[in-house]
Enzyme design. Structure first.
Site, PDB file in Angstrom:
ATOM      1  N   SER A  96       0.842  -1.195   0.000  1.00 55.38           N
ATOM      2  CA  SER A  96       0.000   0.000   0.000  1.00 55.38           C
ATOM      3  C   SER A  96       0.880   1.249   0.000  1.00 55.38           C
ATOM      4  O   SER A  96       1.681   1.433  -0.910  1.00 55.38           O
ATOM      5  CB  SER A  96      -0.962  -0.045   1.191  1.00 55.38           C
ATOM      6  OG  SER A  96      -2.006   0.873   1.031  1.00 55.38           O
ATOM      7  N   MET A  97       0.801   2.107   1.010  1.00 60.62           N
ATOM      8  CA  MET A  97       1.677   3.267   1.051  1.00 60.62           C
ATOM      9  C   MET A  97       3.136   2.844   0.979  1.00 60.62           C
ATOM     10  O   MET A  97       3.977   3.521   0.365  1.00 60.62           O
ATOM     11  CB  MET A  97       1.446   4.081   2.322  1.00 60.62           C
ATOM     12  CG  MET A  97       2.311   5.338   2.397  1.00 60.62           C
ATOM     13  SD  MET A  97       2.308   6.170   4.017  1.00 60.62           S
ATOM     14  CE  MET A  97       3.560   5.216   4.884  1.00 60.62           C
TER      15      MET A  97
END
Length: 258
Positions: A96-97
């Site tokens: 994700s991030m």
């Protein structure tokens, strides 16, 4: 241990040291996540792969440090911390991030002459695929931020159900979402390292087409892997993910030795 490798670092956690491993795997957490998210993966991959996990400031034992609220800022801070660990083939995994931080970190490492063995982009669309979101999470009130976390099922329920723990965690969570949501890809050289994208088949945050677009960001080869589950499929499918990563790293090491 190699002479240039630090024994300790506020940024790097090494839960299960594997000094004789063929390769290292650096893991970067999702927004609001911490290094301990990758503890099961570290156990699963040792001793063949030495797993390093990143601890961002502002959480757990670094909770009194100011958060870094930009992807570029995190990548800039990590380069010097990671380089000493590149004394053997170094793979990077970001979820994700963490995939955006990992991508920017890999670019910086290559600019310094260190090419990662492979970059694993997990649960994140390619940097060139921007979604327009008129309701950024980092600008929402606390109640709606918490609702987002519950919907994704990536935050420990013990934190969400404990008001004191939640109050301590929210600043780091909000800072991470600000970093992720304000990130803008600046077109430039592609990675020389191969990119392997991993995606959950039921992940509402990234479609297979958005994940496949990671191919545009490498000149070193691309592969796409789909796994059952939602956005946090690595936690849902840990044995499967560990087996997949071990096989991919082994295959690339074999190619390098030929």
């Amino acid at each position: 241990m190699a002479p240039n490798v630090p024994e300790s670092s506020p940024w790097i956690r090494r839960y299960n040291p594997a000094p004789d491993a063929r390769a290292r795997l650096l893991c970067l957490p999702h927004a609001g996540g911490s290094a301990s998210f990758y503890l099961p993966l570290s156990r699963a991959l040792g001793p063949d792969i030495d797993v390093l996990t990143v601890q961002y400031p502002g959480r757990q034992d670094r909770r009194h440090e100011p958060c870094v609220d930009s992807i570029a800022g995190l990548a800039d801070a990590l380069v010097g911390e990671v380089l000493p660990w590149a004394d053997r083939p170094l793979a990077i995994f970001g979820h994700s991030m963490g995939a955006m931080v990992g991508f920017e970190l890999a670019l910086r490492l290559e600019r310094r002459g260190t090419q990662p063995l492979v970059f694993f982009a997990s649960g994140r669309r390619a940097p060139s695929r921007k979604r327009e979101d008129g309701d950024p999470v980092h600008l929402r009130d606390d109640r709606r931020v918490i609702a987002e976390l519950r919907a994704l099922s990536g935050t420990d329920a013990r934190v969400l159900d404990d008001e004191e723990l939640l109050r301590m965690a929210l600043p780091a969570i909000r800072s991470d979402y600000r970093a992720a949501e304000t990130y803008r890809y600046v077109p430039g050289p592609r990675l020389a390292a191969p990119i392997h994208a991993h995606v959950g088949t039921e992940d509402s945050k990234v479609t297979p087409d958005e994940a496949r677009a990671w191919a545009d960001h490498t000149s070193g080869g691309f592969d796409l892997h789909a796994h059952p589950g939602g956005h946090f499929f690595p936690a849902e499918q840990m044995p499967r993910i560990a087996t997949s990563l071990a096989g991919e790293i082994s295959g690339l090491l074999l190619q390098k030795s030929v």
